[in-house]
Write a protein that holds these residues in place. Structure first.
Motif, PDB file in Angstrom:
ATOM      1  N   MET A  13       0.855  -1.191   0.000  1.00 51.71           N
ATOM      2  CA  MET A  13       0.000   0.000   0.000  1.00 51.71           C
ATOM      3  C   MET A  13       0.888   1.237   0.000  1.00 51.71           C
ATOM      4  SD  MET A  13      -2.931   1.006   2.730  1.00 51.71           S
ATOM      5  CE  MET A  13      -3.597  -0.637   2.907  1.00 51.71           C
ATOM      6  N   LYS A  14       0.625   2.147  -0.892  1.00 52.00           N
ATOM      7  CA  LYS A  14       1.427   3.372  -0.916  1.00 52.00           C
ATOM      8  C   LYS A  14       0.753   4.451  -0.095  1.00 52.00           C
ATOM      9  CE  LYS A  14       3.821   5.545  -3.889  1.00 52.00           C
ATOM     10  NZ  LYS A  14       5.129   5.550  -3.211  1.00 52.00           N
ATOM     11  N   ARG A  15       1.565   5.277   0.469  1.00 46.06           N
ATOM     12  CA  ARG A  15       0.998   6.362   1.239  1.00 46.06           C
ATOM     13  C   ARG A  15       0.276   7.312   0.297  1.00 46.06           C
ATOM     14  NH1 ARG A  15       3.671  10.993   4.917  1.00 46.06           N
ATOM     15  NH2 ARG A  15       1.737  11.537   5.935  1.00 46.06           N
ATOM     16  N   LEU A  16      -0.932   7.726   0.710  1.00 49.72           N
ATOM     17  CA  LEU A  16      -1.716   8.623  -0.121  1.00 49.72           C
ATOM     18  C   LEU A  16      -1.361  10.038   0.267  1.00 49.72           C
ATOM     19  CD1 LEU A  16      -4.175   8.666  -2.156  1.00 49.72           C
ATOM     20  CD2 LEU A  16      -5.536   9.190  -0.152  1.00 49.72           C
ATOM     21  N   ASP A  17      -0.698  10.742  -0.619  1.00 47.79           N
ATOM     22  CA  ASP A  17      -0.372  12.112  -0.299  1.00 47.79           C
ATOM     23  C   ASP A  17      -1.117  13.084  -1.179  1.00 47.79           C
ATOM     24  OD1 ASP A  17       1.092  12.487   2.002  1.00 47.79           O
ATOM     25  OD2 ASP A  17       2.899  11.664   1.091  1.00 47.79           O
ATOM     26  N   LEU A  18      -2.409  12.875  -1.314  1.00 48.56           N
ATOM     27  CA  LEU A  18      -3.227  13.855  -2.008  1.00 48.56           C
ATOM     28  C   LEU A  18      -3.080  15.180  -1.274  1.00 48.56           C
ATOM     29  CD1 LEU A  18      -6.611  12.020  -2.726  1.00 48.56           C
ATOM     30  CD2 LEU A  18      -4.861  12.717  -4.357  1.00 48.56           C
ATOM     31  N   PRO A  19      -2.792  16.259  -2.001  1.00 48.20           N
ATOM     32  CA  PRO A  19      -2.649  17.529  -1.303  1.00 48.20           C
ATOM     33  C   PRO A  19      -3.991  17.986  -0.751  1.00 48.20           C
ATOM     34  CG  PRO A  19      -2.570  17.817  -3.693  1.00 48.20           C
ATOM     35  CD  PRO A  19      -2.623  16.349  -3.445  1.00 48.20           C
ATOM     36  N   ALA A  20      -3.939  18.600   0.425  1.00 52.97           N
ATOM     37  CA  ALA A  20      -5.165  19.158   0.996  1.00 52.97           C
ATOM     38  C   ALA A  20      -5.704  20.227   0.058  1.00 52.97           C
ATOM     39  CB  ALA A  20      -4.857  19.762   2.359  1.00 52.97           C
ATOM     40  N   VAL A  21      -7.020  20.345  -0.007  1.00 52.84           N
ATOM     41  CA  VAL A  21      -7.630  21.385  -0.828  1.00 52.84           C
ATOM     42  C   VAL A  21      -7.359  22.728  -0.153  1.00 52.84           C
ATOM     43  CG1 VAL A  21      -9.796  22.300  -1.715  1.00 52.84           C
ATOM     44  CG2 VAL A  21      -9.400  19.828  -1.699  1.00 52.84           C
ATOM     45  N   ALA A  22      -6.746  23.656  -0.919  1.00 49.66           N
ATOM     46  CA  ALA A  22      -6.333  24.939  -0.333  1.00 49.66           C
ATOM     47  C   ALA A  22      -7.530  25.664   0.268  1.00 49.66           C
ATOM     48  CB  ALA A  22      -5.668  25.805  -1.404  1.00 49.66           C
ATOM     49  N   GLY A  23      -7.352  26.158   1.483  1.00 51.84           N
ATOM     50  CA  GLY A  23      -8.398  26.964   2.105  1.00 51.84           C
ATOM     51  C   GLY A  23      -9.497  26.174   2.771  1.00 51.84           C
ATOM     52  N   ALA A  24      -9.517  24.860   2.577  1.00 52.18           N
ATOM     53  CA  ALA A  24     -10.579  24.056   3.185  1.00 52.18           C
ATOM     54  C   ALA A  24     -10.308  23.907   4.680  1.00 52.18           C
ATOM     55  CB  ALA A  24     -10.641  22.689   2.533  1.00 52.18           C
ATOM     56  N   PRO A  25     -11.364  23.925   5.502  1.00 51.23           N
ATOM     57  CA  PRO A  25     -11.154  23.630   6.918  1.00 51.23           C
ATOM     58  C   PRO A  25     -10.675  22.189   7.083  1.00 51.23           C
ATOM     59  CG  PRO A  25     -13.498  24.050   6.457  1.00 51.23           C
ATOM     60  CD  PRO A  25     -12.761  24.152   5.160  1.00 51.23           C
ATOM     61  N   THR A  26     -10.055  21.880   8.223  1.00 50.95           N
ATOM     62  CA  THR A  26      -9.550  20.522   8.433  1.00 50.95           C
ATOM     63  C   THR A  26     -10.681  19.502   8.321  1.00 50.95           C
ATOM     64  OG1 THR A  26      -7.777  21.324   9.825  1.00 50.95           O
ATOM     65  CG2 THR A  26      -8.371  19.011  10.067  1.00 50.95           C
ATOM     66  N   LEU A  27     -11.792  19.789   8.974  1.00 50.29           N
ATOM     67  CA  LEU A  27     -12.907  18.832   8.929  1.00 50.29           C
ATOM     68  C   LEU A  27     -14.200  19.554   8.590  1.00 50.29           C
ATOM     69  CD1 LEU A  27     -14.026  15.935   9.587  1.00 50.29           C
ATOM     70  CD2 LEU A  27     -14.435  16.778  11.906  1.00 50.29           C
ATOM     71  N   GLN A  28     -14.955  18.969   7.678  1.00 57.93           N
ATOM     72  CA  GLN A  28     -16.299  19.467   7.391  1.00 57.93           C
ATOM     73  C   GLN A  28     -17.269  18.301   7.507  1.00 57.93           C
ATOM     74  OE1 GLN A  28     -14.512  21.069   3.610  1.00 57.93           O
ATOM     75  NE2 GLN A  28     -16.307  22.389   3.723  1.00 57.93           N
ATOM     76  N   LEU A  29     -18.286  18.454   8.340  1.00 62.30           N
ATOM     77  CA  LEU A  29     -19.367  17.470   8.427  1.00 62.30           C
ATOM     78  C   LEU A  29     -20.618  18.140   7.884  1.00 62.30           C
ATOM     79  CD1 LEU A  29     -18.876  16.000  12.019  1.00 62.30           C
ATOM     80  CD2 LEU A  29     -18.002  15.119   9.848  1.00 62.30           C
ATOM     81  N   ALA A  30     -21.306  17.452   6.973  1.00 65.10           N
ATOM     82  CA  ALA A  30     -22.511  18.040   6.389  1.00 65.10           C
ATOM     83  C   ALA A  30     -23.641  17.024   6.413  1.00 65.10           C
ATOM     84  CB  ALA A  30     -22.231  18.499   4.959  1.00 65.10           C
ATOM     85  N   GLY A  31     -24.624  17.263   7.251  1.00 63.90           N
ATOM     86  CA  GLY A  31     -25.843  16.457   7.243  1.00 63.90           C
ATOM     87  C   GLY A  31     -25.662  15.008   7.649  1.00 63.90           C
ATOM     88  N   ILE A  32     -24.770  14.748   8.617  1.00 59.93           N
ATOM     89  CA  ILE A  32     -24.517  13.359   9.025  1.00 59.93           C
ATOM     90  C   ILE A  32     -25.733  12.794   9.768  1.00 59.93           C
ATOM     91  CG2 ILE A  32     -23.088  11.830  10.445  1.00 59.93           C
ATOM     92  CD1 ILE A  32     -21.577  12.946   8.096  1.00 59.93           C
ATOM     93  N   SER A  33     -26.226  11.648   9.285  1.00 60.51           N
ATOM     94  CA  SER A  33     -27.331  10.957   9.952  1.00 60.51           C
ATOM     95  C   SER A  33     -26.965   9.500  10.135  1.00 60.51           C
ATOM     96  CB  SER A  33     -28.607  11.032   9.108  1.00 60.51           C
ATOM     97  OG  SER A  33     -28.949  12.370   8.880  1.00 60.51           O
TER      98      SER A  33
END
Lengths: 218, 268
Positions: B1-21
């Protein structure tokens, strides 16, 4: 009586060759059965019903079949379906397949008794599939199930004695040959029993060292 | 398994939760929960037992699969890919390497020593070079004050020590976000302080954390924001000063009466 043991001593070459074959057969079978049993236990622990059912039928079916009968089927039965084994490959296949079923069931029940949290931690830390099983699930299983796995390995050794019926030159076969050649059944068979016992002591020593590793972690 | 180093989306907050049920059978445990956690924030999830706090925390890294809603970490989807497809176990595992987690019952790996516990995932999941991993793991253990225990098995540690190893293990992954699931609930009272002290240091150093806890004093002192949940919904959220001094809702007032204002039970 002393004389009889002297006769057996004179045939020690034959006896040791039989012992060698028993060791070779048992070691190969025990290792393969443990590895395959571990893989099969992952199927038994799946969520989806169909694969579990297939594995269950395999495991329970074999556990309820006498080993001698199973060896007969492989060696004498399958040729009538056009599948031919020589006695070595029939012997190895019989021991491996039969004990895979037991190993799978041993590891499954030990797994079901494991605390769930460390496995969940493994998932949270990025393990999945076989990697999760190999690095996080299996090591504690082998430590806790060590004595039962060792017991099963002793069973592998003892079941290998049945293979004399398909003319595999293992230890029981060698003892049989010596007794029929020289009419010394007691001495020949006791000598074989002592050698089997020595093999079991080796397994017991292995179990004890796994037990010490488990103790250090408990 | 390779480490996933997708770059963080610039300006995005660390965590976003939307409508979790989330429901367990006919029981609704989470209903339409949405909030963001900015980089460096410490958010404490408070609420009575059974309010859904722990389930929500476990939905963030998909240990519990939400029935609806989206989780974004550094702007990247967790659990359901951008195309709307549920991720494979392997894809999900790669996202989880960016989220550290500390468990109520420690969940250390019993067959490994303390140092091996901390090194395990960086070495075998992230596949980082061994020399670097050893050095960093020892640095993490020094940080939680347990370097001298590195060759001991977890079974030989006290609860507080186990939990500090749990924190070091999570830090060693260099996660964007740390989740704490009632990290002191299983501890003897006299061992709670040493764990909270480590967490306080992390918050001060700018680690982004979501903490489910019943330690009100800790939440009051350390949280950048508290979120109060009851019966699966967010009832109230705000700064700790506002929440503890002048809660807006009756449910929060009752909760605080029970957990904070009530005279401490005499300890035997």
């Amino acid at each position: 009586m002393i004389h009889d043991f002297g006769v057996v001593w004179g045939e020690r070459g034959l006896l040791l060759a039989g012992l060698g074959n028993t060791v070779l057969l048992s070691v190969l079978a025990a290792i393969c059965a443990l590895v395959l049993g571990a893989l099969l236990s992952t199927v038994l622990m799946r969520q989806s019903k169909a694969p579990v059912l297939v594995a269950r039928v395999f495991v329970d079916g074999l556990r309820c079949t006498p080993f001698l009968l199973f060896a007969y089927i492989l060696y004498y039965g399958l040729p009538s379906l056009g599948i031919n084994f020589d006695n070595w490959s029939a012997s190895l296949t019989a021991l491996i397949v039969y004990h895979t079923a037991y190993m799978a069931e041993i590891l499954r029940s030990a797994w079901a008794a494991q605390p769930r949290a460390p496995i969940e931690a493994g998932m949270a830390f990025g393990y999945s599939g076989l990697g999760l099983f190999r690095r996080i699930v299996l090591p504690p299983l082998l430590l806790t199930a060590g004595p039962v796995v060792g017991n099963q390995m002793i069973q592998v050794i003892k079941d290998s004695a049945f293979l004399t019926v398909i003319a595999l030159p293992e230890l029981t076969h060698a003892a049989s040959s010596i007794q029929s050649r020289h009419y010394v059944p007691f001495a020949a068979f006791i000598a074989a029993v002592l050698l089997y016992w020595a093999l079991c002591l080796v397994i017991e020593a292995g179990v004890a060292s796994v037990g010490r590793m488990a103790e250090a972690r408990r | 398994m390779k480490r996933l180093d997708l770059p963080a989306v610039a300006g995005a907050p660390t965590l976003q939760l939307a409508g979790i049920s989330k429901s367990f059978g006919s029981l609704k445990v989470l209903e339409n929960i949405s909030f963001d956690v900015a980089r460096g924030e410490t958010v404490c999830l408070l609420g009575p037992s059974g309010s859904g706090k722990s389930t929500l925390l476990r939905c963030i890294n998909w240990l519990e699969r939400p029935d609806g809603g989206r989780v974004l970490l550094d702007g990247l989807p967790v659990g359901i890919s951008t195309g709307g497809v549920v991720m494979s176990d392997r894809e999900l595992a790669l996202m989880r390497t960016r989220i550290g987690m500390v468990f109520q019952h420690f969940a250390l790996w019993p067959h490994l020593t303390v140092l091996q516990n901390v090194m395990e995932a960086p070495l075998h999941v992230q596949k980082r070079p061994k020399a670097e991993v050893v050095e960093e793991a020892q640095a993490m253990l020094r940080r939680v004050g347990l370097l001298e225990k590195q060759d001991v098995f977890p079974a030989r540690l006290s609860g507080g020590q186990k939990q500090r190893v749990g924190i070091a293990r999570a830090l060693a992954m260099k996660p964007s976000l740390l989740l704490f699931d009632e990290p002191t609930s299983a501890l003897d009272p006299e061992l709670v302080g040493e764990v909270l002290a480590v967490m306080r240091d992390l918050a001060r150093d700018g680690m982004t954390m979501v903490v489910v806890t019943h330690e009100m004093a800790f939440a009051r002192e350390v949280a950048s924001r508290v979120i109060f949940m009851d019966r699966g919904v967010v009832v109230e959220s705000g700064t700790p000063e506002a929440f503890f001094n002048s809660p807006n809702t009756e449910r929060a007032q009752q909760f605080l009466l029970r957990y904070v204002a009530a005279p401490a039970a005499p300890t035997p």
